[in-house]
Design a protein around this motif. Structure first.
Motif, mmCIF file in Angstrom:
data_model
loop_
_atom_site.group_PDB
_atom_site.id
_atom_site.type_symbol
_atom_site.label_atom_id
_atom_site.label_comp_id
_atom_site.label_asym_id
_atom_site.label_seq_id
_atom_site.Cartn_x
_atom_site.Cartn_y
_atom_site.Cartn_z
ATOM 1 N N ILE A 130 0.826 -1.207 0.000
ATOM 2 C CA ILE A 130 0.000 0.000 0.000
ATOM 3 C C ILE A 130 0.861 1.258 0.000
ATOM 4 O O ILE A 130 0.883 2.000 -0.963
ATOM 5 N N PHE A 131 1.579 1.529 1.074
ATOM 6 C CA PHE A 131 2.397 2.742 1.156
ATOM 7 C C PHE A 131 3.862 2.435 0.875
ATOM 8 O O PHE A 131 4.757 2.855 1.594
ATOM 9 N N GLN A 132 4.081 1.718 -0.199
ATOM 10 C CA GLN A 132 5.432 1.372 -0.623
ATOM 11 C C GLN A 132 5.845 2.299 -1.763
ATOM 12 O O GLN A 132 4.999 2.838 -2.475
ATOM 13 N N PRO A 133 7.134 2.478 -1.976
ATOM 14 C CA PRO A 133 7.592 3.370 -3.051
ATOM 15 C C PRO A 133 7.132 2.952 -4.447
ATOM 16 O O PRO A 133 6.802 3.804 -5.275
ATOM 17 N N LEU B 220 -3.037 17.142 -9.990
ATOM 18 C CA LEU B 220 -3.470 16.705 -8.662
ATOM 19 C C LEU B 220 -2.906 15.327 -8.330
ATOM 20 O O LEU B 220 -2.405 15.097 -7.229
ATOM 21 N N ILE B 221 -2.965 14.421 -9.287
ATOM 22 C CA ILE B 221 -2.441 13.066 -9.070
ATOM 23 C C ILE B 221 -0.941 13.100 -8.792
ATOM 24 O O ILE B 221 -0.450 12.393 -7.907
ATOM 25 N N ILE B 222 -0.209 13.929 -9.529
ATOM 26 C CA ILE B 222 1.237 14.040 -9.307
ATOM 27 C C ILE B 222 1.531 14.567 -7.909
ATOM 28 O O ILE B 222 2.390 14.033 -7.195
ATOM 29 N N VAL B 223 0.805 15.603 -7.489
ATOM 30 C CA VAL B 223 1.026 16.176 -6.150
ATOM 31 C C VAL B 223 0.678 15.154 -5.073
ATOM 32 O O VAL B 223 1.416 14.999 -4.089
ATOM 33 N N ILE B 224 -0.423 14.431 -5.241
ATOM 34 C CA ILE B 224 -0.799 13.402 -4.268
ATOM 35 C C ILE B 224 0.289 12.324 -4.197
ATOM 36 O O ILE B 224 0.651 11.864 -3.113
ATOM 37 N N ALA B 225 0.834 11.941 -5.338
ATOM 38 C CA ALA B 225 1.911 10.944 -5.344
ATOM 39 C C ALA B 225 3.134 11.473 -4.603
ATOM 40 O O ALA B 225 3.782 10.728 -3.853
ATOM 41 N N TRP B 226 3.479 12.748 -4.809
ATOM 42 C CA TRP B 226 4.612 13.336 -4.077
ATOM 43 C C TRP B 226 4.359 13.320 -2.576
ATOM 44 O O TRP B 226 5.243 12.964 -1.789
ATOM 45 N N GLU C 24 6.438 11.253 0.255
ATOM 46 C CA GLU C 24 7.045 11.888 1.431
ATOM 47 C C GLU C 24 6.529 11.238 2.714
ATOM 48 O O GLU C 24 7.301 11.003 3.650
ATOM 49 N N ALA C 25 5.229 10.927 2.768
ATOM 50 C CA ALA C 25 4.662 10.262 3.942
ATOM 51 C C ALA C 25 5.293 8.882 4.143
ATOM 52 O O ALA C 25 5.621 8.505 5.274
ATOM 53 N N ASP D 218 8.997 5.443 7.087
ATOM 54 C CA ASP D 218 10.161 4.560 7.084
ATOM 55 C C ASP D 218 11.240 5.092 8.033
ATOM 56 O O ASP D 218 11.871 4.327 8.767
ATOM 57 N N GLU D 219 11.433 6.405 8.000
ATOM 58 C CA GLU D 219 12.422 7.037 8.881
ATOM 59 C C GLU D 219 12.038 6.860 10.350
ATOM 60 O O GLU D 219 12.889 6.550 11.193
#
Length: 184
Positions: free
Chosen positions: A100-103, A162-168, A172-173, A178-179
């Motif tokens: 789900i929240f993988q790169p 919008l899709i590009i910004v959401i992906a960015w 970042e999330a 991960d950090e």
């Protein structure tokens, strides 16, 4: 959120993602076939000619190199969108397998947004080229350069951005998550 709700949500994400994975496959095939259908199944296309910059009669009057070059130019936006749908399909495939929240799926979402933007920006240019190619055989003064723009293009540009910004933001999330996990 309780553990049961979390499990149900992930189960729903996997199920819907699997369905959308196959819907994307159908959409890719359609994108690849839409231009040949314009040429070889004229009765089918009557409803979708509103976005065309030349008439069907002009297209069907073409022969030889003009026909094939015009067809190739017309296919460019469809192929760009087919690539975007391919990347969207890969994203849904990753979601179906719990990534789900993988790169990887985030990169696929971003690539889809870029493809959507590119297709939207390319479409008026290829439409103009199509109008020139389709009327090239006419005598001087009867040739046409036609550029078609609609509100749909503006909406699609906004959606792609919008899709590009959401992906960015998702990228970042995921990086911050991960950090944070590495500190524990």
């Amino acid at each position: 959120m309780s553990s049961t709700q979390h499990t149900d949500t992930l189960k729903n994400v996997r199920a819907i993602s699997t369905l959308l994975y196959w819907v994307c496959a159908i959409a890719i095939i359609f994108q690849i076939l839409v231009v040949p259908l314009v040429w070889y199944a004229p009765g089918w296309v009557e409803a979708s000619t509103s976005q065309m910059t030349v008439s069907l009669a002009d297209l069907h009057a073409l022969s030889g190199w003009q026909k094939y070059v015009t067809m190739a130019v017309m296919m460019i936006p469809s192929l760009v969108l087919a690539y975007g749908l391919y990347r969207l399909r890969k994203m849904f495939g990753a979601f179906a397998h719990n990534a789900i929240f993988q790169p990887e799926p985030i990169r696929h979402l971003k690539a889809f947004g870029i493809a959507l933007l590119a297709q939207t920006l390319i479409k008026p240019l290829t439409g103009a080229a199509t109008s020139v190619l389709a009327t090239f055989h006419r005598p001087a003064g009867e040739r046409v350069l036609s550029i078609g723009l609609s509100n749909a293009e503006a909406s699609t540009l906004f959606l792609g951005g919008l899709i590009i910004v959401i992906a960015w933001v998702l990228g970042e999330a995921a990086r911050i998550d991960d950090e944070n996990r590495s500190f524990v």
